[in-house]
Design an enzyme around this catalytic site. Structure first.
Site, PDB file in Angstrom:
ATOM      1  CD  GLU A  71      -2.897  -1.182   4.947  1.00 48.05           C
ATOM      2  OE1 GLU A  71      -2.790  -2.344   5.773  1.00 48.05           O
ATOM      3  OE2 GLU A  71      -2.884   0.107   5.692  1.00 48.05           O
ATOM      4  CD  GLU A  72      -2.586   3.471   6.705  1.00 44.11           C
ATOM      5  OE1 GLU A  72      -3.050   2.518   7.836  1.00 44.11           O
ATOM      6  OE2 GLU A  72      -1.269   2.480   6.937  1.00 44.11           O
ATOM      7  CG  ASP A 128       1.738  -2.299   5.940  1.00 49.21           C
ATOM      8  OD1 ASP A 128       1.903  -1.492   5.334  1.00 49.21           O
ATOM      9  OD2 ASP A 128       0.598  -3.188   5.257  1.00 49.21           O
ATOM     10  CG  ASP A 162       2.042   1.426   7.672  1.00 50.49           C
ATOM     11  OD1 ASP A 162       1.956   1.294   6.616  1.00 50.49           O
ATOM     12  OD2 ASP A 162       1.072   2.033   8.954  1.00 50.49           O
ATOM     13  CG  HIS A 213      -0.762   3.522  11.472  1.00 44.38           C
ATOM     14  ND1 HIS A 213      -2.539   3.215  12.132  1.00 44.38           N
ATOM     15  CD2 HIS A 213      -0.317   3.509  10.962  1.00 44.38           C
ATOM     16  CE1 HIS A 213      -2.185   2.790  10.725  1.00 44.38           C
ATOM     17  NE2 HIS A 213      -0.987   2.841   9.984  1.00 44.38           N
ATOM     18  CG  HIS A 254      -0.128   0.399   2.579  1.00 46.28           C
ATOM     19  ND1 HIS A 254      -0.224   1.620   2.770  1.00 46.28           N
ATOM     20  CD2 HIS A 254      -0.463  -0.385   3.563  1.00 46.28           C
ATOM     21  CE1 HIS A 254      -0.215   2.027   3.826  1.00 46.28           C
ATOM     22  NE2 HIS A 254       0.099   0.573   4.728  1.00 46.28           N
TER      23      HIS A 254
HETATM   24  N1  TRP Z   1      -1.349  -2.568   7.997  1.00 44.07           N
HETATM   25  C1  TRP Z   1      -1.088  -2.033   9.023  1.00 44.07           C
HETATM   26  C2  TRP Z   1      -1.025  -0.823   8.778  1.00 44.07           C
HETATM   27  O1  TRP Z   1      -0.747  -0.467   7.489  1.00 44.07           O
HETATM   28  C3  TRP Z   1       0.181  -2.202   9.905  1.00 44.07           C
HETATM   29  C4  TRP Z   1       0.582  -4.113   9.851  1.00 44.07           C
HETATM   30  C5  TRP Z   1      -0.326  -4.250  11.183  1.00 44.07           C
HETATM   31  C6  TRP Z   1       0.536  -5.680   9.537  1.00 44.07           C
HETATM   32  N2  TRP Z   1      -0.370  -5.731  11.728  1.00 44.07           N
HETATM   33  C7  TRP Z   1       0.013  -5.842  10.454  1.00 44.07           C
HETATM   34  C8  TRP Z   1       1.348  -5.782   8.291  1.00 44.07           C
HETATM   35  C9  TRP Z   1       0.474  -7.335   9.807  1.00 44.07           C
HETATM   36  C10 TRP Z   1       1.411  -7.078   8.152  1.00 44.07           C
HETATM   37  C11 TRP Z   1       1.407  -7.984   8.623  1.00 44.07           C
HETATM   38  O2  TRP Z   1      -1.412   0.343   9.315  1.00 44.07           O
HETATM   39 ZN    ZN Z   2       0.514  -0.198   6.185  1.00 44.76          ZN
END
Ligand code: TRP
Ligand code: ZN
Ligand code: CA
Length: 437
Positions: free
Chosen positions: A169-170, A198, A135, A285, A123
């Protein structure tokens, strides 16, 4: 392995410690069973340059690259331009979420079996709180550099390669869900692997592999076994990233993760280094998820692991470019931590300027390519850097670089200049080849 030799020479490690270290590091990264395909080294310098560019985009757009904000579209445009220039077929897929237009970028590498697709995705959006460099600039930049390496080496895999950068994605995996829902089932069935990246450069990193498709999982584990680095199964919330919609649709998925807001345990700090009792990413974040929020070693290893998986899961060959070849195969030894040396070829009989896609074949035997700076020197003395101390302790450079030499007259003496900038490891230029299409 030469890394242990270097440690011993630099730190005077005892024979006992050296022995234990050497024993923990297998001689090669070959996966159990099949012979491994060796991908090109992914330059962490290049990956970090993409991150610096994404940071600049955020800075110029109110500090973030979030869905619906100008920094997101600028990020998409930035990635798309690089892929277009590298020969990808790109398409923007738009959707609407929370009243704003969102974008997925899909890039196909021409060729390979269209009925067997190996797809990698990350993402590209950040949260509104910050620039989102770990991220998920990290995954986005690493798959971008992998895609560019496919182009530079003219990789011709058996299977078809596709790369994707997801929007929103967020906000709940909106972009990837949109793609999966709008891809007909028959097309979805052609996707034999979806690899998700990610957060892969967390500042206090862990090395987590998704526990999903066994073949994909094993491929990543083989890569890390070759480095002698233990991995763990990713458990920080399965389904929390863009692989989830693919998995729900029955596509084999896998991926890598270096940790978000979970805390690194004492046992994890013991085996991976870093700080126990602290989050893998304390800036998760947050506004401090900047270029300072990256562990270069984790980013480098994970980027190389991505290339290893893409190359091995699509099992193909790297075809040498065709055209007019000028080559020098005389060995030139490279003094350790010393002066630059060169190997030359004389180009003649080519009308006008060199091409925008001059293929520069570099064959250097060396035990630590992180010591080396490698430049192409045009007949008029212009310098084109092709390798700048990336790759750490990897052995040997045996790669074809693509250099935009279109402002240079083709005929004349071209040089490959190599300098070793650090003590201990040594090697020699084994071949230098220019190919004019
Ligand atoms: N996808 C989440 C984000 O973008 C981050 C995340 C948390 C994550 N746990 C995960 C990504 C496990 C991959 C696998 O804020
Ligand atoms: Zn992420
Ligand atoms: Ca050296």
């Amino acid at each position: 392995m030469k890394l242990s030799a270097r440690l011993s020479a630099l730190a005077g490690a005892s024979a006992l410690v050296l022995g234990a270290f050497a024993a923990a590091v297998p001689a090669s990264a070959a996966p159990s069973g099949a012979a491994a395909v060796t991908p090109p080294d992914i330059s962490v310098t290049n990956v970090k340059q993409h991150l610096a560019d994404l940071q600049s985009i955020a800075t110029a757009n109110g500090g973030n690259r979030a869905h619906g904000r100008t920094g997101y579209k600028a990020s998409i445009d930035f990635v798309k331009a690089k892929l277009d220039a590298a020969g990808y077929t790109t398409s923007l897929q738009t959707f609407t979420s929370s009243g704003a237009t969102g974008y997925n970028l899909i890039a196909d590498w021409p060729g390979g079996d269209p009925n067997q697709v190996v797809m990698s995705g990350s993402h590209l959006d950040s949260v509104t709180a910050g620039p989102g460099i770990n991220d998920n600039g990290s995954g986005s930049a690493a798959i971008l550099e992998t895609a560019l390496a496919v182009s530079r080496t003219n990789f011709q895999p058996t299977k078809h390669l596709r790369f994707a950068w997801w929007g929103a994605e967020e906000l709940g995996l909106i972009g990837s869900k949109h793609y999966v829902n709008n891809t007909p089932a028959a097309e979805r069935a052609k996707i034999k692997a979806y690899l998700n990246f990610d957060m892969i450069g967390s500042p206090n990193p862990g090395y987590f592999v998704y526990d999903d498709d066994p073949t994909i999982e094993q491929t990543f584990k083989d890569y890390y076994a070759g480095l002698g680095i233990p991995t763990e199964i990713e458990t920080e919330g399965d389904g929390r990233s863009d692989h989830a919609p693919f998995k729900s649709a029955g596509v084999p998925v896998g991926g890598l993760f270096s940790g978000a807001d979970y805390t690194k345990t004492a046992a994890q700090a013991q085996k991976w280094g870093g700080t126990q009792g602290q989050a893998f990413d304390r800036c998760y974040h947050a506004s401090c998820d900047t270029t300072a929020n990256i562990n270069d070693t984790a980013l480098d290893r994970n980027a190389d692991a991505i290339a290893y998986a893409v190359w091995n899961l699509s099992s193909g060959t790297t075809t040498p470019p065709t055209g007019t070849v000028f080559e020098n195969t005389a060995d030139v030894s490279i003094p350790d931590n010393g002066a630059a040396v060169t190997s030359s070829v004389t180009v003649s009989g080519i009308t006008g300027n060199a091409p925008a896609t001059l293929k520069v074949g570099v064959d250097i035997v060396h035990t630590y390519i992180g010591d080396l700076i490698v430049d192409l020197i045009a007949p008029d003395g212009s310098v084109y850097n092709v390798h700048n101390r990336a790759g750490g302790s990897a052995d040997n450079i045996n790669t074809t670089y693509t250099v935009n030499a279109s402002s240079e007259v083709a005929n004349g003496v071209w040089k490959l200049r190599v300098q070793d900038k650090a003590a201990v490891d040594t090697g020699y230029i084994s071949g230098f080849k220019l190919t004019f299409p």
